[in-house]
Design a protein around this motif. Structure first.
Motif, mmCIF file in Angstrom:
data_model
loop_
_atom_site.group_PDB
_atom_site.id
_atom_site.type_symbol
_atom_site.label_atom_id
_atom_site.label_comp_id
_atom_site.label_asym_id
_atom_site.label_seq_id
_atom_site.Cartn_x
_atom_site.Cartn_y
_atom_site.Cartn_z
ATOM 1 N N LEU A 157 1.586 5.569 10.441
ATOM 2 C CA LEU A 157 2.801 4.919 9.951
ATOM 3 C C LEU A 157 2.667 4.576 8.465
ATOM 4 N N VAL A 158 1.543 4.003 8.076
ATOM 5 C CA VAL A 158 1.328 3.653 6.667
ATOM 6 C C VAL A 158 1.326 4.907 5.792
ATOM 7 N N LEU A 159 0.671 5.968 6.265
ATOM 8 C CA LEU A 159 0.642 7.232 5.527
ATOM 9 C C LEU A 159 2.050 7.819 5.386
ATOM 10 N N SER A 160 2.838 7.748 6.446
ATOM 11 C CA SER A 160 4.210 8.276 6.407
ATOM 12 C C SER A 160 5.079 7.485 5.450
ATOM 13 N N ALA A 161 4.941 6.153 5.471
ATOM 14 C CA ALA A 161 5.710 5.311 4.552
ATOM 15 C C ALA A 161 5.306 5.595 3.104
ATOM 16 N N ALA A 162 4.014 5.808 2.872
ATOM 17 C CA ALA A 162 3.528 6.118 1.527
ATOM 18 C C ALA A 162 4.056 7.473 1.050
ATOM 19 N N THR A 163 4.127 8.439 1.957
ATOM 20 C CA THR A 163 4.650 9.770 1.610
ATOM 21 C C THR A 163 6.124 9.692 1.248
ATOM 22 N N PHE A 164 6.887 8.906 2.020
ATOM 23 C CA PHE A 164 8.300 8.690 1.710
ATOM 24 C C PHE A 164 8.448 8.082 0.317
ATOM 25 N N ALA A 165 7.638 7.046 0.020
ATOM 26 C CA ALA A 165 7.707 6.387 -1.282
ATOM 27 C C ALA A 165 7.347 7.355 -2.410
ATOM 28 N N PRO B 237 10.856 14.727 6.375
ATOM 29 C CA PRO B 237 9.822 14.618 7.418
ATOM 30 C C PRO B 237 9.134 13.254 7.438
ATOM 31 N N SER B 238 8.949 12.658 6.263
ATOM 32 C CA SER B 238 8.260 11.365 6.221
ATOM 33 C C SER B 238 9.102 10.257 6.843
ATOM 34 N N LEU B 239 10.423 10.296 6.646
ATOM 35 C CA LEU B 239 11.296 9.308 7.273
ATOM 36 C C LEU B 239 11.251 9.419 8.791
ATOM 37 N N LEU B 240 11.276 10.645 9.282
ATOM 38 C CA LEU B 240 11.190 10.865 10.730
ATOM 39 C C LEU B 240 9.860 10.352 11.274
ATOM 40 N N ALA B 241 8.786 10.575 10.518
ATOM 41 C CA ALA B 241 7.459 10.137 10.959
ATOM 42 C C ALA B 241 7.342 8.615 10.980
ATOM 43 N N VAL B 242 7.993 7.935 10.015
ATOM 44 C CA VAL B 242 7.967 6.476 10.001
ATOM 45 C C VAL B 242 8.550 5.914 11.292
ATOM 46 N N ILE C 68 0.835 -1.204 0.000
ATOM 47 C CA ILE C 68 0.000 0.000 0.000
ATOM 48 C C ILE C 68 0.868 1.252 0.000
ATOM 49 N N SER C 69 1.940 1.219 0.788
ATOM 50 C CA SER C 69 2.837 2.374 0.858
ATOM 51 C C SER C 69 3.549 2.607 -0.465
ATOM 52 N N LEU C 70 4.067 1.526 -1.063
ATOM 53 C CA LEU C 70 4.885 1.669 -2.263
ATOM 54 C C LEU C 70 4.078 1.924 -3.533
ATOM 55 N N GLU D 281 19.256 -4.507 15.642
ATOM 56 C CA GLU D 281 19.596 -5.518 16.641
ATOM 57 C C GLU D 281 20.093 -4.886 17.934
ATOM 58 N N LYS D 282 20.886 -3.832 17.825
ATOM 59 C CA LYS D 282 21.485 -3.213 19.010
ATOM 60 C C LYS D 282 20.580 -2.160 19.640
ATOM 61 N N ILE D 283 19.755 -1.492 18.835
ATOM 62 C CA ILE D 283 18.899 -0.427 19.378
ATOM 63 C C ILE D 283 17.430 -0.817 19.181
ATOM 64 N N SER D 284 16.892 -0.564 17.989
ATOM 65 C CA SER D 284 15.502 -0.916 17.691
ATOM 66 C C SER D 284 15.247 -0.715 16.202
ATOM 67 N N LEU D 285 14.143 -1.266 15.718
ATOM 68 C CA LEU D 285 13.762 -1.050 14.322
ATOM 69 C C LEU D 285 13.426 0.416 14.056
ATOM 70 N N SER D 286 12.855 1.096 15.030
ATOM 71 C CA SER D 286 12.531 2.521 14.853
ATOM 72 C C SER D 286 13.783 3.351 14.615
ATOM 73 N N ALA D 287 14.878 2.977 15.295
ATOM 74 C CA ALA D 287 16.123 3.733 15.169
ATOM 75 C C ALA D 287 16.672 3.689 13.754
ATOM 76 N N VAL D 288 16.345 2.631 13.013
ATOM 77 C CA VAL D 288 16.787 2.519 11.614
ATOM 78 C C VAL D 288 16.355 3.743 10.818
ATOM 79 N N PHE D 289 15.110 4.152 10.988
ATOM 80 C CA PHE D 289 14.563 5.246 10.189
ATOM 81 C C PHE D 289 15.070 6.602 10.659
ATOM 82 N N TYR D 290 15.414 6.728 11.928
ATOM 83 C CA TYR D 290 16.043 7.965 12.400
ATOM 84 C C TYR D 290 17.447 8.101 11.798
#
Length: 402
Positions: free
Chosen positions: A304-312, A291-296, A257-259, A362-371
């Protein structure tokens, strides 16, 4: 657009959809592979790095070979080789076999982008051609996580690969028939530019082109880092209990849906990229992804889905604009090399994102990936500002292409 070019654009668009389909099967079934082989995010990211690095590595010689041997030959080789590689992956029983299969798949898929873009860059309406092929590629990009996730949840992760392989073999047959009419190596309308370059251009790596390649490398890093873990991330942070879906299918559905929004972006990028000042539009689009990456990284469920779609949307809007800009920075005889170098860095060097983001997850979190990817995007913006300033100072003849 003439009928001959229209048919080729359609076949290249379907081939584009398939190449992204192949490369996104693995992220869509990552959770199931994790369970079977009992490995962590870092090793899963390393597998993604192997595949994506091969995807970029092969683009470098492919770009040079397309200028010498003809783009159509290499596109046909991609269709056949990737189909056979996908079949080999489905037969793998060890982690090493899986790694080798994914690397081989990435290598054959790497032939597509520099060859197709070099071919399209000579079309009369290249902006429109870029947009259509890009949009069809995005359909494959959007639907493949959904399809692969669905097949994997029903019959296991291995079932996804041969399904795509069958499509590839059918496309290879269709492209062979089309190529025989025009000359599979590039004979016909574009023979001079693809097989016998008008002149050597050993100094084609200008400062502006190098800067653009650096921006595209960072964009590739962000994209590959995000898409490797996006299905898993969405599956864990989007709650759809009423539909009774498992995390694998939820992740695939939400990623699709996002892509799919990127389809609109790709087409608009091809349309507007040729009508406006491409470097200014490119800067705006790169900035809009931040902004969309930060929101993801900070949201859940619908936001989250809206933010991922905006990034795409903004990421894929920028792609054909960047390709048009690259065409204006290279001569016709060096265009295959230009696209090959661009895709080597954006997919090859950018492939390091998979293992890097796996380590962060693995060391921090999946959320940290997008930051972390947001910081990469900031560097893209800075370089795009420099590129625009450099292009504004260039003579108008150079801005229009040589």
């Amino acid at each position: 657009m003439k009928a001959e070019e229209g048919r080729e654009v359609f076949l290249l668009g379907l081939s584009h959809a398939l190449v992204h389909g192949y490369m996104l099967i693995y992220p869509a079934v990552l959770v199931l592979i994790m369970k079977e082989f009992r490995v962590g995010y870092f090793l899963l990211g390393l597998l993604g790095t192997i595949s994506n690095f091969a995807f970029g590595l092969g683009a470098l010689p492919a770009g040079f070979l397309s200028d010498r041997l003809g783009a159509r030959r290499l596109i046909f080789l991609y269709l056949v080789g990737s189909s056979l590689s996908a079949l080999l992956i489905s037969l793998s029983t060890t982690f090493l076999q899986l790694a080798l299969g994914l690397g081989l798949l990435g290598l054959f898929c790497s032939l597509y982008h520099p060859c197709s873009l070099a071919l399209l860059s000579h079309f009369q309406e290249r902006g429109k051609a870029f947009g259509i092929v890009g949009a069809l590629g995005n359909i494959g990009l959007a639907l493949s996580p959904l399809l692969a996730g669905y097949l994997a949840s029903l019959r296991g992760w291995r079932s996804s690969f041969p399904s795509f392989s069958l499509v590839g073999l059918l496309l290879a047959l269709a492209y062979l028939i089309h190529g025989r009419k025009l000359g599979i190596g590039g004979e016909g309308r574009h023979r001079e530019t693809l097989l016998t370059p008008a002149r050597e251009d050993n100094g084609f790596l200008t400062p502006a082109l190098i800067l653009l390649v650096c921006i595209q490398m960072l964009a590739g890093f962000s994209f590959q880092g995000a898409t490797t873990f996006l299905p898993t991330y969405l599956g864990r942070r989007v709650e759809m209990q009423l539909l009774g879906l498992d995390p694998v299918r939820i992740g695939g559905l939400m990623a699709s849906i996002s892509l799919i929004i990127g389809v609109i972006g790709q087409y608009l990028g091809g349309y507007w990229g040729q009508k406006s000042e491409p470097e200014r539009l490119y800067l705006f689009l790169i900035t809009a992804t931040l902004p969309s990456l930060l929101a993801v990284g900070s949201s859940r469920n619908a936001i989250l889905v809206l933010s991922a779609a905006t990034f795409a949307f903004f990421y894929f809007f920028a792609q054909p604009v960047g390709n048009i800009l690259l065409a204006s920075l290279t001569s016709a005889s060096a265009r295959g090399r230009g696209y090959g170098i661009s895709f080597f860095f954006s997919f090859g060097i950018g492939s390091m994102a998979a293992s890097f983001c796996g380590l962060v997850a693995e060391k921090i979190s999946l959320s940290a990936v997008f930051y972390c990817l947001s910081l990469v995007n900031c560097l893209q913006v800075a370089l795009a500002i420099v590129l625009r300033g450099m292009r504004r100072k260039a003579p108008s003849s150079l801005r229009e292409g040589r």
